[in-house]
Motif scaffolding. Structure first.
Motif, PDB file in Angstrom:
ATOM      1  N   GLU A  17      20.948  16.849  18.338  1.00 16.16           N
ATOM      2  CA  GLU A  17      22.074  15.831  18.397  1.00 16.16           C
ATOM      3  C   GLU A  17      22.488  15.555  16.893  1.00 16.16           C
ATOM      4  O   GLU A  17      23.551  15.076  16.870  1.00 16.16           O
ATOM      5  CB  GLU A  17      21.267  14.387  18.602  1.00 16.16           C
ATOM      6  CG  GLU A  17      21.037  14.528  20.173  1.00 16.16           C
ATOM      7  CD  GLU A  17      20.255  13.139  20.642  1.00 16.16           C
ATOM      8  OE1 GLU A  17      20.399  12.243  19.599  1.00 16.16           O
ATOM      9  OE2 GLU A  17      19.640  13.238  21.828  1.00 16.16           O
ATOM     10  N   TRP A  30      32.104  11.071  26.325  1.00 19.29           N
ATOM     11  CA  TRP A  30      31.246  12.087  25.784  1.00 19.29           C
ATOM     12  C   TRP A  30      31.833  12.873  24.656  1.00 19.29           C
ATOM     13  O   TRP A  30      32.883  12.553  24.202  1.00 19.29           O
ATOM     14  CB  TRP A  30      31.251  13.161  27.071  1.00 19.29           C
ATOM     15  CG  TRP A  30      32.614  13.659  27.356  1.00 19.29           C
ATOM     16  CD1 TRP A  30      33.411  13.329  28.382  1.00 19.29           C
ATOM     17  CD2 TRP A  30      33.163  14.953  26.791  1.00 19.29           C
ATOM     18  NE1 TRP A  30      34.822  13.833  28.313  1.00 19.29           N
ATOM     19  CE2 TRP A  30      34.668  15.039  27.458  1.00 19.29           C
ATOM     20  CE3 TRP A  30      33.078  15.976  26.042  1.00 19.29           C
ATOM     21  CZ2 TRP A  30      35.376  16.113  27.232  1.00 19.29           C
ATOM     22  CZ3 TRP A  30      33.850  16.881  25.630  1.00 19.29           C
ATOM     23  CH2 TRP A  30      34.925  16.962  26.257  1.00 19.29           C
ATOM     24  N   LEU A  39      27.169  15.623  24.741  1.00 18.09           N
ATOM     25  CA  LEU A  39      26.331  14.413  24.528  1.00 18.09           C
ATOM     26  C   LEU A  39      27.256  13.294  25.279  1.00 18.09           C
ATOM     27  O   LEU A  39      28.366  13.054  24.756  1.00 18.09           O
ATOM     28  CB  LEU A  39      26.239  14.143  22.867  1.00 18.09           C
ATOM     29  CG  LEU A  39      25.310  12.733  22.788  1.00 18.09           C
ATOM     30  CD1 LEU A  39      23.922  13.036  22.996  1.00 18.09           C
ATOM     31  CD2 LEU A  39      25.560  12.772  21.088  1.00 18.09           C
ATOM     32  N   GLU A  41      27.767   9.034  26.127  1.00 17.77           N
ATOM     33  CA  GLU A  41      27.652   8.075  25.389  1.00 17.77           C
ATOM     34  C   GLU A  41      26.247   7.096  26.053  1.00 17.77           C
ATOM     35  O   GLU A  41      25.783   6.125  25.460  1.00 17.77           O
ATOM     36  CB  GLU A  41      28.705   6.773  25.582  1.00 17.77           C
ATOM     37  CG  GLU A  41      29.095   6.395  27.012  1.00 17.77           C
ATOM     38  CD  GLU A  41      30.379   5.452  27.081  1.00 17.77           C
ATOM     39  OE1 GLU A  41      30.439   4.966  28.256  1.00 17.77           O
ATOM     40  OE2 GLU A  41      31.007   5.435  26.186  1.00 17.77           O
ATOM     41  N   ASP A  42      25.835   7.489  27.311  1.00 17.67           N
ATOM     42  CA  ASP A  42      24.469   6.869  27.591  1.00 17.67           C
ATOM     43  C   ASP A  42      23.229   7.478  27.011  1.00 17.67           C
ATOM     44  O   ASP A  42      22.247   7.047  27.469  1.00 17.67           O
ATOM     45  CB  ASP A  42      24.494   6.860  29.068  1.00 17.67           C
ATOM     46  CG  ASP A  42      24.226   8.027  29.669  1.00 17.67           C
ATOM     47  OD1 ASP A  42      24.234   8.939  28.932  1.00 17.67           O
ATOM     48  OD2 ASP A  42      23.929   8.268  30.866  1.00 17.67           O
ATOM     49  N   THR A  43      23.623   8.533  26.189  1.00 21.58           N
ATOM     50  CA  THR A  43      22.548   9.263  25.271  1.00 21.58           C
ATOM     51  C   THR A  43      22.048  10.340  26.121  1.00 21.58           C
ATOM     52  O   THR A  43      21.172  11.047  25.825  1.00 21.58           O
ATOM     53  CB  THR A  43      21.317   8.371  24.535  1.00 21.58           C
ATOM     54  OG1 THR A  43      20.645   8.011  25.726  1.00 21.58           O
ATOM     55  CG2 THR A  43      21.970   7.198  23.928  1.00 21.58           C
ATOM     56  N   GLU A  45      22.313  14.081  27.972  1.00 22.32           N
ATOM     57  CA  GLU A  45      22.857  15.353  27.218  1.00 22.32           C
ATOM     58  C   GLU A  45      22.856  16.401  28.290  1.00 22.32           C
ATOM     59  O   GLU A  45      22.111  16.556  29.204  1.00 22.32           O
ATOM     60  CB  GLU A  45      22.039  15.905  26.272  1.00 22.32           C
ATOM     61  CG  GLU A  45      21.670  14.885  25.061  1.00 22.32           C
ATOM     62  CD  GLU A  45      20.749  15.258  24.076  1.00 22.32           C
ATOM     63  OE1 GLU A  45      20.370  16.492  23.906  1.00 22.32           O
ATOM     64  OE2 GLU A  45      20.246  14.414  23.285  1.00 22.32           O
ATOM     65  N   PRO A  55      19.098  10.159  29.817  1.00 25.08           N
ATOM     66  CA  PRO A  55      19.330   9.253  28.800  1.00 25.08           C
ATOM     67  C   PRO A  55      18.316   8.858  28.111  1.00 25.08           C
ATOM     68  O   PRO A  55      17.218   8.733  28.894  1.00 25.08           O
ATOM     69  CB  PRO A  55      19.969   8.000  29.669  1.00 25.08           C
ATOM     70  CG  PRO A  55      20.676   8.742  30.838  1.00 25.08           C
ATOM     71  CD  PRO A  55      19.746  10.031  31.208  1.00 25.08           C
ATOM     72  N   HIS A  56      17.943   8.755  26.862  1.00 28.53           N
ATOM     73  CA  HIS A  56      16.812   8.163  26.185  1.00 28.53           C
ATOM     74  C   HIS A  56      17.297   6.957  25.159  1.00 28.53           C
ATOM     75  O   HIS A  56      16.633   7.256  24.150  1.00 28.53           O
ATOM     76  CB  HIS A  56      16.281   9.527  25.594  1.00 28.53           C
ATOM     77  CG  HIS A  56      17.033  10.142  24.641  1.00 28.53           C
ATOM     78  ND1 HIS A  56      17.702  11.300  25.400  1.00 28.53           N
ATOM     79  CD2 HIS A  56      17.593  10.327  23.407  1.00 28.53           C
ATOM     80  CE1 HIS A  56      18.596  11.971  24.468  1.00 28.53           C
ATOM     81  NE2 HIS A  56      18.396  11.228  23.190  1.00 28.53           N
ATOM     82  N   ARG A  57      17.588   6.201  25.692  1.00 26.02           N
ATOM     83  CA  ARG A  57      18.037   4.959  25.086  1.00 26.02           C
ATOM     84  C   ARG A  57      16.747   4.070  24.921  1.00 26.02           C
ATOM     85  O   ARG A  57      15.855   4.103  25.624  1.00 26.02           O
ATOM     86  CB  ARG A  57      19.140   4.009  25.710  1.00 26.02           C
ATOM     87  CG  ARG A  57      20.383   4.319  25.779  1.00 26.02           C
ATOM     88  CD  ARG A  57      21.279   3.427  26.504  1.00 26.02           C
ATOM     89  NE  ARG A  57      21.288   3.740  27.651  1.00 26.02           N
ATOM     90  CZ  ARG A  57      22.337   3.195  28.630  1.00 26.02           C
ATOM     91  NH1 ARG A  57      23.382   2.582  27.900  1.00 26.02           N
ATOM     92  NH2 ARG A  57      22.484   3.402  29.674  1.00 26.02           N
TER      93      ARG A  57
END
Length: 67
Positions: A17, A30, A39, A41-43, A45, A55-57
């Motif tokens: 990232e 994106w 990538l 926006e919600d993390t 990929e 996603p890995h928020r």
């Protein structure tokens, strides 16, 4: 793919990232990184080989209770 010196991390490295932006479309949610990673926006990929990274928020509820 990357022409930067030093080269950006590969799409399969842990720090993928941190590659430079090649295209940025915030209105669509994106960005394309120099290493071919899309990538979101919600993390989440999408790697160049089609592999999906969920996603890995951070869990906001957990962070809020720890403070």
């Amino acid at each position: 793919m990357c022409q930067h010196q030093p080269p950006c991390p590969s799409a399969h490295s842990a720090d993928r990232e941190s590659a430079r932006l090649a295209a940025h479309h915030p209105e669509q949610g994106w960005s394309l990184l120099c290493n071919g990673v899309v990538l979101f926006e919600d993390t989440g990929e999408l790697l160049p080989d089609g592999q999906i990274i969920a996603p890995h928020r951070p869990d906001v509820r957990r962070v809020a209770t720890a403070v």
